[in-house]
Design an enzyme around this catalytic site. Structure first.
Site, short mmCIF file in Angstrom:
data_model
loop_
_atom_site.label_atom_id
_atom_site.label_comp_id
_atom_site.label_asym_id
_atom_site.label_seq_id
_atom_site.Cartn_x
_atom_site.Cartn_y
_atom_site.Cartn_z
N GLU A 53 0.89 -1.29 0.14
CA GLU A 53 0.00 -0.08 -0.10
C GLU A 53 0.79 1.02 0.02
O GLU A 53 0.54 2.13 -0.76
CB GLU A 53 -1.01 0.06 1.26
CG GLU A 53 -1.91 1.31 1.32
CD GLU A 53 -2.84 1.25 2.20
OE1 GLU A 53 -3.87 2.11 2.00
OE2 GLU A 53 -3.05 0.35 3.11
N LYS A 94 -7.74 0.82 11.87
CA LYS A 94 -7.52 -0.76 12.22
C LYS A 94 -6.62 -1.08 13.51
O LYS A 94 -6.85 -2.03 14.23
CB LYS A 94 -7.04 -1.64 11.08
CG LYS A 94 -8.08 -1.76 9.83
CD LYS A 94 -7.65 -2.83 8.84
CE LYS A 94 -8.50 -2.96 7.61
NZ LYS A 94 -8.52 -1.66 6.99
#
Length: 402
Positions: free
Chosen positions: A305, A326
């Site tokens: 990412e 998260k």
């Protein structure tokens, strides 16, 4: 094309049972991950998760409803009630006929499956409750939200693993932008924190046994969470005409497929989706100030990412803030993008960037500003929310201030 805005938000997740409670936890960098309280937890090698604590279904639903509602459906209904109440919309007449529901989930009624497999295989029962099928089906939450709020327009459920919520919200965005609907209830939910759900994920060997530390050197994997977030997306002119409070504008959406590997992410696929969302929103790279990352805390996802962001943004990547919530609420799988959209709204409305908590040591392969450990005050005009799922299914939303 119509402009699309958000006029209502609701949630129940490991950080709080409402949007204000969730915003407070994100500002404080509070962790909602802790020891799992599930049946046979001693048989699990992974014994932590982001559970919704202090939850009593009997406070919200009667006995007949509980017989019909899996835990993921209950969470969805509670989040939808909060979102619709905030929006001030009443779905009747022409509005009810055209407005609908698009929700994302991956596991659907997994708790119901787990309970009934136990009943049949472990306890030797030969009969299950007649509502097992309507309770476990993935569209159960969508159907019950539509029935509770009289939503008779386009309604369906999207299941694309960890991108389910973003894909669902993207479809809702397109329906309103095209003029097919004046308003949509959208978002996602998940509740996979049962013995069977966690045991299945253990097999992938991507789960951490101690904490979720995205982008931090030495991270040990992802941590599952549960919960729901639901939003009211509305045509801008419709919202303005009735004097609605606007939380943010949904400016663009893109989705792609890696078409490469069932579990390993692709830098090229992620970068194409990020660039596509900015192009759809008519944003230059310099316009984007914050990205809510997919940021699972696995080595493969995090470094891929970061590389994709660097490719899509070029030199501007070093001036971006990118964080993974998260680290606080865990990975809600199909519901995760919806809960993470709350952090995007908080960034735009309140100028507060949610942190990546648990960060211990920089990783040279994740050399971006990941807002480590402490929330940051910063004014941003446009943000992205990334979701990159198993199967190589990518979905990115672009939001902005109105």
């Amino acid at each position: 094309m119509n402009r699309v805005v958000i006029t209502g938000a609701g949630t129940i997740n490991p950080l709080g049972h409402s949007v204000p409670a969730t915003f407070e936890a994100m500002r404080e960098g509070r962790c909602g991950i802790g020891p799992l309280d599930v049946r046979d937890v001693d048989r699990l090698s992974v014994q932590i998760g982001g559970q919704v604590r202090d939850y009593d279904e009997h406070r919200h639903f009667n006995r007949q409803q509980i017989a019909l509602y899996d835990r993921f459906t209950q969470f969805t209904l509670l989040a939808a009630r909060e979102a619709i109440a905030q929006s001030g919309l009443e779905f009747a007449g022409e509005l009810a006929a055209r407005a609908g529901v698009v929700l994302g989930t991956s596991g659907g009624g997994l708790n119901t499956q787990d309970e009934n497999y136990r009943a049949v295989y472990e306890e030797g029962k030969n009969r299950v409750h007649p509502f097992v099928v309507p309770k476990l089906m993935n569209n159960a939450a969508c159907s019950h939200v539509s029935m509770e709020h009289n939503l008779k327009g386009p309604s369906f459920t999207v299941a694309t693993a960890c991108s389910s919520s973003n894909h669902a919200m993207g479809q809702a965005f397109w329906l309103i932008r095209s003029g097919a609907a004046p308003a949509m209830v959208t978002g996602g939910s998940e509740s996979m924190l049962c013995f069977g759900g966690v045991k299945a994920w253990e097999g992938l060997r991507v789960m951490s046994k101690d904490a979720c530390r995205p982008f931090s050197l030495g991270r040990t994997g992802m941590v599952q969470g549960e919960g729901a977030a639901v939003f009211v997306f509305e045509d801008y002119e419709h919202a303005r005409a009735r004097g609605a409070e606007i939380l943010a504008e949904v400016r663009g959406f893109a989705m792609t497929s890696d078409a490469a590997d069932i579990v390993m992410p692709s830098k090229q696929g992620a970068a194409r989706t990020i660039a596509g969302a900015m192009r759809d929103a008519r944003l230059n790279v310099e316009d984007v100030g914050y990205i809510n990352a997919h940021g699972t805390g696995t080595a493969a996802n995090d470094k891929t990412e970061c590389a994709a962001v660097a490719d899509a943004f070029g030199a501007h990547a070093d001036r971006l803030m990118i964080s993974s919530t998260k680290s606080m609420h865990g990975h809600l799988i199909g519901g995760t993008g919806a809960v993470e959209l709350l952090a995007c709204i908080m960034a735009l409305r309140d100028g507060i960037i949610a942190p990546t908590i648990g960060y211990e040591e920089p990783d040279p392969e994740c050399a971006l500003d990941v807002v480590p450990n402490i929330a940051r005050e910063a004014q941003v005009d446009a943000v992205l929310s990334n979701a990159f799922a198993f199967g190589g299914l990518n979905a990115v939303l672009a939001l902005g201030r109105v």
